[in-house]
Motif scaffolding. Structure first.
Motif, PDB file in Angstrom:
ATOM      1  N   GLY A  20       0.832  -1.205   0.000  1.00  0.00           N
ATOM      2  CA  GLY A  20       0.000   0.000   0.000  1.00  0.00           C
ATOM      3  C   GLY A  20       0.863   1.251   0.000  1.00  0.00           C
ATOM      4  N   GLU A  21       0.530   2.153   0.909  1.00  0.00           N
ATOM      5  CA  GLU A  21       1.225   3.439   0.980  1.00  0.00           C
ATOM      6  C   GLU A  21       2.638   3.284   1.544  1.00  0.00           C
ATOM      7  OE1 GLU A  21      -0.062   6.608  -0.002  1.00  0.00           O
ATOM      8  OE2 GLU A  21      -1.316   5.096  -0.985  1.00  0.00           O
ATOM      9  N   HIS A  22       3.515   4.186   1.090  1.00  0.00           N
ATOM     10  CA  HIS A  22       4.881   4.243   1.615  1.00  0.00           C
ATOM     11  C   HIS A  22       4.811   4.632   3.095  1.00  0.00           C
ATOM     12  CE1 HIS A  22       8.877   6.557   1.884  1.00  0.00           C
ATOM     13  NE2 HIS A  22       9.082   5.287   2.122  1.00  0.00           N
ATOM     14  N   ASP A  23       5.498   3.875   3.942  1.00  0.00           N
ATOM     15  CA  ASP A  23       5.284   3.998   5.373  1.00  0.00           C
ATOM     16  C   ASP A  23       6.478   4.600   6.105  1.00  0.00           C
ATOM     17  OD1 ASP A  23       3.870   3.678   7.682  1.00  0.00           O
ATOM     18  OD2 ASP A  23       4.460   1.596   7.992  1.00  0.00           O
ATOM     19  N   LYS A  24       7.667   4.005   5.918  1.00  0.00           N
ATOM     20  CA  LYS A  24       8.846   4.426   6.683  1.00  0.00           C
ATOM     21  C   LYS A  24      10.099   4.224   5.879  1.00  0.00           C
ATOM     22  CE  LYS A  24       8.151   4.186  11.633  1.00  0.00           C
ATOM     23  NZ  LYS A  24       7.094   3.327  12.116  1.00  0.00           N
ATOM     24  N   GLU A  25      11.108   5.020   6.209  1.00  0.00           N
ATOM     25  CA  GLU A  25      12.401   4.935   5.526  1.00  0.00           C
ATOM     26  C   GLU A  25      13.469   4.680   6.579  1.00  0.00           C
ATOM     27  OE1 GLU A  25      13.468   5.677   1.464  1.00  0.00           O
ATOM     28  OE2 GLU A  25      11.975   7.062   2.232  1.00  0.00           O
ATOM     29  N   LEU A  26      14.321   3.692   6.362  1.00  0.00           N
ATOM     30  CA  LEU A  26      15.384   3.378   7.335  1.00  0.00           C
ATOM     31  C   LEU A  26      16.741   3.337   6.642  1.00  0.00           C
ATOM     32  CD1 LEU A  26      13.123   2.494   9.300  1.00  0.00           C
ATOM     33  CD2 LEU A  26      14.331   0.361   9.634  1.00  0.00           C
ATOM     34  N   PHE A  27      17.729   3.981   7.268  1.00  0.00           N
ATOM     35  CA  PHE A  27      19.099   3.893   6.778  1.00  0.00           C
ATOM     36  C   PHE A  27      19.960   3.377   7.921  1.00  0.00           C
ATOM     37  CE2 PHE A  27      17.070   7.177   4.274  1.00  0.00           C
ATOM     38  CZ  PHE A  27      17.548   6.956   2.981  1.00  0.00           C
ATOM     39  N   PHE A  28      20.723   2.318   7.674  1.00  0.00           N
ATOM     40  CA  PHE A  28      21.602   1.839   8.747  1.00  0.00           C
ATOM     41  C   PHE A  28      22.841   1.159   8.177  1.00  0.00           C
ATOM     42  CE2 PHE A  28      18.458  -1.444   7.921  1.00  0.00           C
ATOM     43  CZ  PHE A  28      19.168  -2.632   7.939  1.00  0.00           C
ATOM     44  N   ARG A  29      23.845   1.032   9.034  1.00  0.00           N
ATOM     45  CA  ARG A  29      25.088   0.358   8.658  1.00  0.00           C
ATOM     46  C   ARG A  29      25.155  -0.958   9.405  1.00  0.00           C
ATOM     47  NH1 ARG A  29      30.003   4.076   8.100  1.00  0.00           N
ATOM     48  NH2 ARG A  29      29.210   4.040   5.973  1.00  0.00           N
ATOM     49  N   ARG A  30      25.465  -2.039   8.682  1.00  0.00           N
ATOM     50  CA  ARG A  30      25.479  -3.373   9.294  1.00  0.00           C
ATOM     51  C   ARG A  30      26.881  -3.987   9.221  1.00  0.00           C
ATOM     52  NH1 ARG A  30      21.070  -7.907   7.855  1.00  0.00           N
ATOM     53  NH2 ARG A  30      20.013  -6.722   9.490  1.00  0.00           N
ATOM     54  N   THR A  31      27.345  -4.453  10.370  1.00  0.00           N
ATOM     55  CA  THR A  31      28.585  -5.233  10.395  1.00  0.00           C
ATOM     56  C   THR A  31      28.223  -6.691  10.619  1.00  0.00           C
ATOM     57  OG1 THR A  31      29.864  -3.377  11.234  1.00  0.00           O
ATOM     58  CG2 THR A  31      30.808  -5.558  11.558  1.00  0.00           C
ATOM     59  N   ILE A  32      28.797  -7.552   9.784  1.00  0.00           N
ATOM     60  CA  ILE A  32      28.439  -8.968   9.824  1.00  0.00           C
ATOM     61  C   ILE A  32      29.587  -9.812  10.369  1.00  0.00           C
ATOM     62  CG2 ILE A  32      27.783 -10.977   8.409  1.00  0.00           C
ATOM     63  CD1 ILE A  32      26.567  -8.800   6.437  1.00  0.00           C
ATOM     64  N   LEU A  33      29.269 -10.677  11.327  1.00  0.00           N
ATOM     65  CA  LEU A  33      30.229 -11.622  11.888  1.00  0.00           C
ATOM     66  C   LEU A  33      29.673 -13.029  11.719  1.00  0.00           C
ATOM     67  CD1 LEU A  33      30.674  -9.775  15.323  1.00  0.00           C
ATOM     68  CD2 LEU A  33      32.184  -9.540  13.370  1.00  0.00           C
ATOM     69  N   LEU A  34      30.563 -14.010  11.519  1.00  0.00           N
ATOM     70  CA  LEU A  34      30.125 -15.399  11.417  1.00  0.00           C
ATOM     71  C   LEU A  34      30.964 -16.267  12.331  1.00  0.00           C
ATOM     72  CD1 LEU A  34      29.735 -15.974   7.547  1.00  0.00           C
ATOM     73  CD2 LEU A  34      27.894 -15.977   9.211  1.00  0.00           C
ATOM     74  N   ASP A  35      30.380 -17.375  12.820  1.00  0.00           N
ATOM     75  CA  ASP A  35      31.203 -18.282  13.625  1.00  0.00           C
ATOM     76  C   ASP A  35      31.978 -19.234  12.702  1.00  0.00           C
ATOM     77  OD1 ASP A  35      29.265 -20.028  12.764  1.00  0.00           O
ATOM     78  OD2 ASP A  35      28.792 -20.848  14.743  1.00  0.00           O
ATOM     79  N   GLU A  36      32.785 -20.111  13.306  1.00  0.00           N
ATOM     80  CA  GLU A  36      33.717 -20.955  12.550  1.00  0.00           C
ATOM     81  C   GLU A  36      33.033 -21.731  11.428  1.00  0.00           C
ATOM     82  OE1 GLU A  36      37.260 -21.023  12.888  1.00  0.00           O
ATOM     83  OE2 GLU A  36      36.481 -19.193  13.805  1.00  0.00           O
ATOM     84  N   ASP A  37      31.949 -22.445  11.747  1.00  0.00           N
ATOM     85  CA  ASP A  37      31.325 -23.261  10.693  1.00  0.00           C
ATOM     86  C   ASP A  37      30.217 -22.495   9.961  1.00  0.00           C
ATOM     87  OD1 ASP A  37      29.777 -23.221  12.912  1.00  0.00           O
ATOM     88  OD2 ASP A  37      29.598 -25.399  13.172  1.00  0.00           O
ATOM     89  N   GLU A  38      30.261 -21.170  10.075  1.00  0.00           N
ATOM     90  CA  GLU A  38      29.324 -20.273   9.373  1.00  0.00           C
ATOM     91  C   GLU A  38      27.854 -20.629   9.623  1.00  0.00           C
ATOM     92  OE1 GLU A  38      30.253 -19.189   5.396  1.00  0.00           O
ATOM     93  OE2 GLU A  38      32.245 -18.500   5.991  1.00  0.00           O
ATOM     94  N   ALA A  39      27.562 -21.167  10.820  1.00  0.00           N
ATOM     95  CA  ALA A  39      26.175 -21.508  11.148  1.00  0.00           C
ATOM     96  C   ALA A  39      25.495 -20.323  11.818  1.00  0.00           C
ATOM     97  CB  ALA A  39      26.131 -22.721  12.052  1.00  0.00           C
TER      98      ALA A  39
END
Length: 396
Positions: free
Chosen positions: A322-341
């Motif tokens: 429907g109608e445009h509701d909200k706008e979000l801007f953010f920066r994401r840092t990604i970390l993974l464990d050893e077996d990428e689970a």
């Protein structure tokens, strides 16, 4: 407010109230059981009164057998009308719709119970009644209450089954139309103030044994939508644009058009269902992971569309935006464990606020997720939430 898993869509969606960070729809089976059970109880009371009154004038079993099921039908609406009135009063005048629309919604909800009663309870009642007419010693109230219990259980299983089948059908339709789907468990934590991003990152890395993957920039556009809810799964529709980090997987490399813009763009319909996970040992924490199905469709244009109407017709029809509701801007840092689970994301809004969100995601191993959740809750001043980012004060 009740969270019914109705076929008739949207009234079950939970409104976010300030500070209410956990939304728990509860067991879909139990929700139907409570709603239909309550409606049946009221109907039963009316039925007993009606049958007793008619019993003063006639002794005919056939007439008495049909009086109850006929007069009880009034009983499926009072509770819903009462709820609608309460909701109308509780809504602030500026957000309030006309009382009539609340009233119509109540009639709609009541008629779901009414139809279920006609299809399940009445046949059960009549069969029992005639079965018992061979045993004249069995009291009427026993027949009535047995048929009531049997019907409520059958209806609860049936309604949940039908809703799950509808969701499976919805899923299949999305996939056949070219959407991909990503399903996982997610836990979200909010740090509202003075979050030292670097310190959080280093404590997460050492405590959960994670490796740094990449930092990406995100731009989300949320839209109102008229998608139905299914058994406590609530929909969110958004356009998402994100930068491409150094870690380019095969899927993205194949989409060469996107690389020219340096962005990956998708339109997403995300269904989330929060649940409480219980651990076998006593714990000072309660865990509320969210089961998430993210349907996504790639947009291979240079810029992100401003509104949903710029999307192809087939896609528009599926996501019902429907109608445009909200706008979000953010920066994401990604970390993974050893077996990428285990996938860990730290999201910081651009708007100079000093809070952040920590998200943990995992596909299968819920034990590993609970251990990571416990670590985050022990180590950081977090608030656990099941809300979407667009509902949280940090991004508002």
């Amino acid at each position: 407010m009740h969270h019914h898993g109705h076929a008739h869509g949207h009234h079950e969606r939970t409104e976010y109230r300030d500070g209410e960070l956990i939304r728990l729809p509860g067991s879909p089976f139990w929700n139907v059981f409570k709603r239909f059970g309550r409606d049946e109880m009221i109907a039963l009371a009316i039925s007993v009164v009606g049958t007793t009154l008619v019993g003063l004038f006639t002794a005919s079993t056939v007439i008495l057998a049909f009086v109850g099921p006929v007069v009880e039908k009034i009983g499926f609406f009072p509770a819903h009308i009462y709820e609608a009135t309460g909701l109308y009063r509780a809504t602030t005048p500026k957000d309030r719709k006309s009382f009539l629309s609340y009233f119509i919604r109540a009639l709609k909800n009541g008629s779901v119970s009414l139809i279920e009663d006609l299809l399940v309870h009445d046949p059960v009642y009549v069969l029992l009644f005639f079965g018992l007419s061979f045993y004249p010693g069995v009291p009427l109230w026993l027949a009535a209450s047995t048929s009531f219990l049997v019907a409520v259980v059958i209806v609860a299983w049936l309604e949940v089954g039908v809703t799950e089948a509808r969701y499976a059908f919805f899923k299949r339709r999305m996939l056949k139309s070219g959407f991909g789907v990503d399903s996982y468990l997610e836990a979200r934590f909010l740090i509202q103030s003075h979050a030292d991003r670097e310190e959080i990152l280093s404590r997460l890395r050492s405590g959960l044994n994670l490796k740094f993957i990449e930092t990406l920039d995100y731009h989300d556009r949320y839209f109102g939508n008229s998608l139905p809810s299914f058994s406590g799964r609530d929909p969110v529709v958004r356009l998402r644009q994100r930068t491409l980090g150094p870690r380019k997987n095969k899927l993205i490399e194949n989409l060469a058009k996107m690389l020219s813009t340096g962005n990956m763009q998708t339109v997403q319909a995300v269904y989330t269902r929060p649940q409480e996970e219980f651990t076998t040992r006593f714990d000072q924490f309660r865990f509320f992971p969210v089961r998430k199905d993210k349907f996504y469709w790639f947009i291979d244009e240079v810029g992100m569309p401003d509104c949903a109407s710029e999307l192809p017709k087939e896609v528009r029809r599926l996501i019902r935006a429907g109608e445009h509701d909200k706008e979000l801007f953010f920066r994401r840092t990604i970390l993974l464990d050893e077996d990428e689970a285990l996938y860990v994301a730290i999201d910081t809004p651009y708007k100079g606020q000093d809070g952040c969100i920590i998200e943990l995601k995992i596909r299968k191993d819920s034990k590993k997720l609970l251990a990571a959740m416990r670590f985050v809750m022990t180590e950081f001043p977090v608030q656990h939430t099941t809300r979407t980012k667009s509902e949280l004060p940090l991004f508002a």
